[in-house]
Write an enzyme that holds these catalytic residues in place. Structure first.
Site, short mmCIF file in Angstrom:
data_model
loop_
_atom_site.label_atom_id
_atom_site.label_comp_id
_atom_site.label_asym_id
_atom_site.label_seq_id
_atom_site.Cartn_x
_atom_site.Cartn_y
_atom_site.Cartn_z
CG HIS A 118 -0.52 -80.84 62.65
ND1 HIS A 118 -0.64 -79.56 63.12
CD2 HIS A 118 0.74 -80.93 62.15
CE1 HIS A 118 0.50 -78.90 62.93
NE2 HIS A 118 1.35 -79.71 62.32
CG ASP A 157 -2.74 -79.94 66.56
OD1 ASP A 157 -2.46 -80.36 65.42
OD2 ASP A 157 -2.08 -80.26 67.58
CG ASP A 213 3.51 -76.22 62.05
OD1 ASP A 213 3.06 -77.29 61.61
OD2 ASP A 213 4.16 -76.15 63.11
CD GLU A 268 2.98 -82.51 64.84
OE1 GLU A 268 4.12 -82.99 64.78
OE2 GLU A 268 2.77 -81.31 65.09
CD GLU A 269 2.33 -77.93 66.22
OE1 GLU A 269 3.32 -78.22 66.93
OE2 GLU A 269 2.42 -77.42 65.10
CG HIS A 292 5.74 -73.54 66.57
ND1 HIS A 292 6.00 -74.52 67.49
CD2 HIS A 292 5.08 -74.15 65.56
CE1 HIS A 292 5.52 -75.68 67.05
NE2 HIS A 292 4.96 -75.48 65.87
ZN LIG Z 1 3.31 -79.04 62.17
#
Ligand SMILES: [Zn+2]
Length: 377
Positions: free
Chosen positions: A66, A68, A99, A133-134, A348
């Site tokens: 992903h 995003d 990520d 995805e997030e 994150h």
């Molecule tokens: Zn991820």
């Protein structure tokens, strides 16, 4: 500067807060087009989705990921601005570094190196990338999988490039994920004065024994692939704020992380029955964040393990931990789905970062994996 680092920096400079792609897929598409990939976009409801495939022969190795990212939090608390892609002290800083823009860059560069070295490789290669995805993940990978399913396109091996590693790159790969199930229960009582409980009905007092039983329940024992299903209370709200008022209602929210031994439907039935036994008939709202999936480790896992051992000397543990991932959708059309990528200790967070050495090592691991699975005659 390595090609992987350069591409990772370019992607981080696009502030692709979920579900906005802000041009990341265009950057990747240009490179894939040069390599001879056929590109298809399945954009929907503000979400950008790319299916890129080179070749039509089986077996098909697909890389999934992903573009995003999650919000930055207070930017002034970052050591370097979150979308500046600064390199400092051997690390690349930025939202999405781990990520998972670093993982995407590692795979794209691995692909370029592999195709340059092995133009007559076996099988075919695909990428499935989404910008959702997030977020709710309703219009992302799920959409592409539906489209592929409708036309009978199957994936032999899917390598999801999510950050699966823990303390060291290569220490963990994932062959499945637990499911997620969330409940909101609102219990109504009768508000009143604390000095006159006979004229009121306190929902907290009624909830408490049922909650104690809920927390103490053992839902299953887990199995070889999954730990026992777990439950956590996330919110418990009641009261007016005043100290002399019995609340009129209470709201309880909890979340299950569950394995296949306890499907969502079973957990819903058991939870509602438990509260009913305590004579609590509140209003239930359930939301499934995805059923669990598991993929028997096979040729893809073996190829990854050998590549990881060659590059890092580590033997990865097989895990089904972590949150949910798009692997749950892809499993419907894929033989084997394995997640392997960068370390996840900063994802994150403020100051998300990745070691430059890890970026290059990951790209080398992906390249070896491609070479093993798609070795030409
Ligand atoms: Zn991820």
């Amino acid at each position: 500067m390595s090609a992987t680092l350069e591409l990772a920096r370019e992607l981080i400079r696009h502030p692709s807060l979920t579900p906005h792609d802000t041009g990341c897929l265009d950057v990747i598409s240009r490179r894939l087009a040069t390599l001879g990939f056929t590109l298809e976009r399945f954009d929907h409801a503000g979400v950008s989705n790319l299916w890129a495939r080179k070749g039509s022969a089986a077996p098909l190795l697909c890389f999934a990921g992903h573009t995003d990212v999650v919000p930055t939090g207070p930017e002034e608390r970052w050591r370097h601005p979150p979308f500046a892609a600064m390199v400092d002290d051997g690390k690349l800083y930025g939202r999405g570094a781990a990520d998972m823009k670093g993982g995407i860059a590692a795979f794209v560069v691995a692909l370029e190196d592999f195709l340059a070295a092995s133009p007559k490789h076996a099988g075919s290669i695909a990428l499935l990338l989404t910008s959702d995805e997030e977020g709710p993940a309703e219009h992302g990978t799920l959409r592409v999988v539906d489209a592929l399913l409708a036309r009978g396109e199957r994936i032999t091996w899917c390598l999801v490039g999510e950050p699966s590693s823990g303390a060291r790159l290569g220490d963990t790969l994932r062959h499945g994920r637990r499911g997620s199930l969330s409940a909101t229960l609102t219990v109504h009582g009768v508000q009143g004065h604390v000095a006159y409980p006979d004229l009121a009905d306190n929902p907290v007092h009624r909830l408490a024994p049922a909650l104690a039983e809920l927390i103490a329940t053992r839902w299953d024992d887990g199995d070889d692939d999954f730990p026992a299903t777990g439950l956590q209370v996330s919110n418990l709200n009641a009261g007016t704020g005043a100290g002399n008022v019995i609340p009129g209602h209470a709201t309880l929210r909890f979340n299950f992380r569950h394995g296949p031994a306890s499907p969502a439907a079973t957990l819903i039935r058991q939870s509602e029955a438990l509260f009913a036994r305590h004579d609590i008939h509140g209003h239930w709202q359930w939301r499934s964040g995805g059923e669990p999936f598991v993929s028997r480790p096979d040729a893809l896992a073996r190829a990854l393990q050998a590549a990881i051992a060659a590059e890092t000397g580590l033997r990865p543990a097989h895990s089904t931990g972590g949150g949910t991932s798009d692997g749950r959708f892809i499993k419907r059309i894929a033989g084997e789905v394995i997640e392997f990528g960068l370390r996840n200790d900063s994802i994150h967070q403020i100051d998300e970062c990745v070691a430059l050495a890890d970026l290059d090592a990951l790209s080398a691991i992906y390249r070896r994996t491609l070479a093993t699975l798609l070795a030409g005659k």
